[in-house]
Write a protein that holds these residues in place. Structure first.
Motif, PDB file in Angstrom:
ATOM      1  N   ASN A 134       0.820  -1.210   0.000  1.00 50.50           N
ATOM      2  CA  ASN A 134       0.000   0.000   0.000  1.00 50.50           C
ATOM      3  C   ASN A 134       0.856   1.263   0.000  1.00 50.50           C
ATOM      4  O   ASN A 134       0.545   2.232  -0.699  1.00 50.50           O
ATOM      5  CB  ASN A 134      -0.933  -0.003   1.216  1.00 50.50           C
ATOM      6  CG  ASN A 134      -2.010  -1.068   1.117  1.00 50.50           C
ATOM      7  OD1 ASN A 134      -2.324  -1.544   0.032  1.00 50.50           O
ATOM      8  ND2 ASN A 134      -2.592  -1.436   2.250  1.00 50.50           N
ATOM      9  N   ARG A 135       1.932   1.233   0.781  1.00 50.46           N
ATOM     10  CA  ARG A 135       2.849   2.379   0.782  1.00 50.46           C
ATOM     11  C   ARG A 135       3.476   2.565  -0.592  1.00 50.46           C
ATOM     12  O   ARG A 135       3.602   3.689  -1.094  1.00 50.46           O
ATOM     13  CB  ARG A 135       3.948   2.159   1.830  1.00 50.46           C
ATOM     14  CG  ARG A 135       4.927   3.329   1.963  1.00 50.46           C
ATOM     15  CD  ARG A 135       6.068   2.968   2.888  1.00 50.46           C
ATOM     16  NE  ARG A 135       6.844   1.846   2.372  1.00 50.46           N
ATOM     17  CZ  ARG A 135       7.762   1.184   3.070  1.00 50.46           C
ATOM     18  NH1 ARG A 135       8.015   1.516   4.322  1.00 50.46           N
ATOM     19  NH2 ARG A 135       8.431   0.185   2.521  1.00 50.46           N
ATOM     20  N   ASP A 136       3.806   1.453  -1.223  1.00 50.14           N
ATOM     21  CA  ASP A 136       4.431   1.490  -2.548  1.00 50.14           C
ATOM     22  C   ASP A 136       3.483   2.092  -3.590  1.00 50.14           C
ATOM     23  O   ASP A 136       3.906   2.874  -4.455  1.00 50.14           O
ATOM     24  CB  ASP A 136       4.810   0.061  -2.956  1.00 50.14           C
ATOM     25  CG  ASP A 136       5.962   0.040  -3.958  1.00 50.14           C
ATOM     26  OD1 ASP A 136       6.534   1.109  -4.228  1.00 50.14           O
ATOM     27  OD2 ASP A 136       6.276  -1.055  -4.453  1.00 50.14           O
ATOM     28  N   ILE A 137       2.194   1.751  -3.503  1.00 50.39           N
ATOM     29  CA  ILE A 137       1.207   2.277  -4.454  1.00 50.39           C
ATOM     30  C   ILE A 137       1.103   3.791  -4.328  1.00 50.39           C
ATOM     31  O   ILE A 137       1.101   4.518  -5.337  1.00 50.39           O
ATOM     32  CB  ILE A 137      -0.171   1.613  -4.230  1.00 50.39           C
ATOM     33  CG1 ILE A 137      -0.162   0.181  -4.754  1.00 50.39           C
ATOM     34  CG2 ILE A 137      -1.289   2.414  -4.902  1.00 50.39           C
ATOM     35  CD1 ILE A 137      -0.014   0.065  -6.261  1.00 50.39           C
ATOM     36  N   VAL A 138       1.011   4.284  -3.098  1.00 48.86           N
ATOM     37  CA  VAL A 138       0.879   5.732  -2.891  1.00 48.86           C
ATOM     38  C   VAL A 138       2.136   6.460  -3.377  1.00 48.86           C
ATOM     39  O   VAL A 138       2.049   7.508  -4.037  1.00 48.86           O
ATOM     40  CB  VAL A 138       0.604   6.052  -1.409  1.00 48.86           C
ATOM     41  CG1 VAL A 138       0.599   7.565  -1.169  1.00 48.86           C
ATOM     42  CG2 VAL A 138      -0.743   5.459  -0.984  1.00 48.86           C
ATOM     43  N   GLN A 139       3.301   5.907  -3.087  1.00 50.09           N
ATOM     44  CA  GLN A 139       4.538   6.539  -3.542  1.00 50.09           C
ATOM     45  C   GLN A 139       4.639   6.523  -5.069  1.00 50.09           C
ATOM     46  O   GLN A 139       5.105   7.488  -5.679  1.00 50.09           O
ATOM     47  CB  GLN A 139       5.745   5.839  -2.914  1.00 50.09           C
ATOM     48  CG  GLN A 139       5.892   6.141  -1.430  1.00 50.09           C
ATOM     49  CD  GLN A 139       7.122   5.476  -0.821  1.00 50.09           C
ATOM     50  OE1 GLN A 139       7.270   4.262  -0.856  1.00 50.09           O
ATOM     51  NE2 GLN A 139       7.999   6.287  -0.268  1.00 50.09           N
TER      52      GLN A 139
END
Length: 202
Positions: A154-159
């Motif tokens: 999820n963090r990767d998607i937002v970044q």
């Protein structure tokens, strides 16, 4: 009358909140929605309220009108939660939902990413050290929880969404795919789609 005018304005505000809750829960912008009121005591019900139905249309016609299922219980809960918030916090969330709704109406992926990132910034209210893409990705992952792998994804998607936004803001050509840390190369459309789902879960 003054009372009817105040009631009508209150209904418009309520209709706006309900419409924005619908947008956030359904990850789509409704083409049109209708709100009205009824008295619980039928003896108080009068004919004049028929003219106080509130129609709400999007500021910009949505580019994606694909039907999606919306859980009514979740919608009602989201709307009631909005009403229960302090004014300053509700104002930020409403502003965020409006940007999210606008992102759904955008035709170009770069514009979608710009508005979507703004929506994340307003709802996550991130601050402190680190870049905004890092802090918003971290806060989003923390809020949604799940396994360590799910949080990293999820963090990767937002970044990755912020990477698309930055390319668009600085006039670069958007690639067909972007490189992520946990999922390899994935399409820009997929990043935006996954980001919308993350936002609706927030």
């Amino acid at each position: 009358s003054v009372a009817q005018s105040l009631l009508a304005r209150g209904m418009v505000a309520q209709a706006d909140l309900a419409g924005l809750a619908l947008v956030a829960c359904g990850t789509r912008s409704p083409v049109m929605d209708l709100s009205w009121f009824e008295y619980e005591d039928s003896a108080l019900d009068t004919v004049w309220h028929e003219s106080n139905r509130c129609w709400r249309t999007p500021e910009v016609v949505p580019s994606d009108v694909t039907p999606v299922d919306v859980d009514v219980a979740t919608l009602v809960k989201s709307h009631n939660c909005l009403l229960g918030l302090p004014d300053n916090r509700r104002s930020k969330i409403v502003s965020s939902a409006r940007r999210f709704e606008l992102s759904l109406a955008r035709r170009y992926q770069g514009d979608q990413a710009i508005d979507l990132c703004t929506a994340f910034e307003l709802i996550l209210d991130s601050g402190g050290e680190g870049g905004i893409s890092w802090s918003n990705g971290l806060r989003c992952a923390g809020f949604l929880g799940g396994s360590a792998d799910a949080r990293r994804g999820n963090r990767d998607i937002v970044q990755s969404l912020y990477g698309i936004r930055n390319e668009s803001v600085h006039g670069g050509d958007l690639p067909d795919k972007v490189k992520t840390k946990t999922m390899g190369k994935i399409g820009v459309a997929e990043v935006i789609g996954k980001s919308r789902i993350l936002y609706s879960r927030l």
